[in-house]
Design an enzyme around this catalytic site. Structure first.
Site, PDB file in Angstrom:
ATOM      1  CG  HIS A  84     -47.942 -48.773  -5.124  1.00 42.10           C
ATOM      2  ND1 HIS A  84     -49.180 -48.896  -5.729  1.00 42.10           N
ATOM      3  CD2 HIS A  84     -47.480 -50.040  -4.958  1.00 42.10           C
ATOM      4  CE1 HIS A  84     -49.440 -50.167  -5.948  1.00 42.10           C
ATOM      5  NE2 HIS A  84     -48.428 -50.897  -5.477  1.00 42.10           N
ATOM      6  CB  CYS A  85     -48.080 -49.380   0.840  1.00 44.66           C
ATOM      7  SG  CYS A  85     -47.445 -50.362   2.224  1.00 44.66           S
ATOM      8  N   PRO A  86     -46.074 -51.630  -0.995  1.00 48.56           N
ATOM      9  CG  PRO A  86     -43.858 -52.294  -0.798  1.00 48.56           C
ATOM     10  CD  PRO A  86     -44.726 -51.089  -0.816  1.00 48.56           C
TER      11      PRO A  86
ATOM     12  CG  ASN B  89     -50.797 -55.740  -4.511  1.00 48.41           C
ATOM     13  OD1 ASN B  89     -50.077 -55.079  -5.243  1.00 48.41           O
ATOM     14  ND2 ASN B  89     -51.629 -56.673  -4.960  1.00 48.41           N
TER      15      ASN B  89
END
Length: 384
Positions: free
Chosen positions: A174-176, A179
């Site tokens: 999950h890449c911030p 998002n």
């Protein structure tokens, strides 16, 4: 008298329901979290907008004096800028793919699973539900991979994301900064985003370097452009260093057909743990992400092979309980130990991508002259 007084007393007010207030607080908290998740994306977008103004207006239009240099830099810059924004947009707004309905437990299976005590009896229910599914991997204890929150049998390479609160097909991480979960549906877009952002930063740093040196050595008069040009070089150089390491790491992952999660925990198959269980060789690994059509490789359009629910493996020692279709057994390619069913992934349509055919289609012959990888939906584990 006492009875009359008791009858005349007003009834006590009903207590306020605590659950309603707690539920409202939970909704507000989740909404605030969703807003906070967009902060990194807004930061990247703000930096991108400022870099456009600094490069186009302050550097090219106001500082460069050579017309030919202006034209070349502006044309090349807008090409990189367009590809960067396009791939970033696709990475952010491409919805992650979730397991199809075949992997969800039926109502009767859910009831059976809830009734049975934890242990072998629950595994028997899961084995029954997964016997016709293309599942090769297991948990560390050898059990069927099951998601308690989504109530489904996890496909191979599928993981539950705690941020999205759902199972993601071929989840990488999950890449911030986008998002979004990076998985089967947008992994190619994420790679192109890293590639074009790196090229974007390198191009800015290379064309801005001479003007940065002139301002640094007072070779040009102090103007408003000085701050933008000098800070633009620092920002481009800094992002280039971080992006180059990240892009190189993901290129290595593609060459080995691994995800970030599989690097930290190797996939466990029925016979053993195999960190290279999904690797088919560099060429096939590359095509599994980018597709067979090379004209689409550099464009942020979906061209990955497969359906995200099943993947070819390089397993040589097949389990005795693992049944294979005749087409799968007879289609082993020369000088390779991989099982290739009769239909290439590109032609094996998935209802996740199209409604024309089912992902579990088990018949058909490969088209002549087409190169593709196999759909392991044809090779299923038959557990009893």
């Amino acid at each position: 008298m006492r009875c009359e007084k008791m009858a005349a007393a007003p009834p006590p007010p009903p207590p306020a329901p605590p659950r309603a207030s707690a539920g409202a607080c939970g909704v507000v908290r989740r909404r605030c979290q969703r807003l906070l998740y967009w902060v990194p994306v807004l930061f990247i977008s703000s930096v991108l907008c400022w870099s456009y103004y600094a490069y186009v207006t302050q550097l090219c239009l106001l500082t460069m004096t050579n017309i030919g240099e202006k034209v070349v830099c502006l044309v090349a810059y807008h090409i990189f800028f367009m590809l960067f924004v396009w791939s970033y947009w696709k990475t952010i707004f491409t919805l992650p793919m979730n397991p199809s309905k075949e992997f969800h437990l039926s109502y009767s299976d859910k009831e059976s699973l809830e009734r049975e005590p934890r242990g072998e009896s629950q595994q028997e229910v899961l084995r029954r539900a997964a016997k016709d599914l293309p599942i090769y991997t297991r948990t560390m204890s050898g059990a069927i991979r099951y998601c308690d929150r989504c109530h489904l049998v996890k496909p191979d390479r599928c993981h539950h994301c705690s941020v999205c609160d759902k199972c993601i097909l071929k989840m990488d991480h999950h890449c911030p900064w986008v998002n979004n979960c990076v998985g089967f549906s947008n992994y190619k877009f994420f790679l192109l985003f890293l590639a074009y952002s790196l090229l974007y930063c390198l191009f800015i740093a290379a064309t801005d370097l001479q003007y940065f040196i002139k301002f640094w050595t007072n070779g040009l008069p102090d103007t408003q452009a000085k701050f933008h040009i000098m800070f633009l070089f620092f920002a481009a150089a800094m992002f280039s260093v971080s992006l180059s390491s990240l892009f190189g790491y993901h290129c290595w992952l593609v060459s080995k057909n691994k995800s970030t999660l599989e690097v930290f925990r190797a996939p466990i198959f029925r016979h053993r743990t195999d960190k290279n269980g999904f690797s088919l060789g560099f060429s096939k690994n590359l095509r599994q992400v980018f597709g067979d059509e090379k004209k689409y490789w550099l464009l942020p359009v979906f061209s990955s092979l497969g359906d995200g629910c099943s993947f070819p493996t390089c397993l040589v020692n097949q389990d005795p309980e693992q049944a294979s279709t005749p087409g799968a057994l007879n289609s082993t390619s020369k000088n390779e130990n991989h099982l290739f069913p009769a239909k290439p992934l590109r032609d094996s349509q998935s209802h996740l991508l199209t409604d024309t055919l089912s992902w579990s289609e088990t018949s058909g012959k490969a088209e002549k002259g087409k190169v593709g990888m196999s759909n392991p939906a044809l090779t299923m584990e038959n557990e009893t």
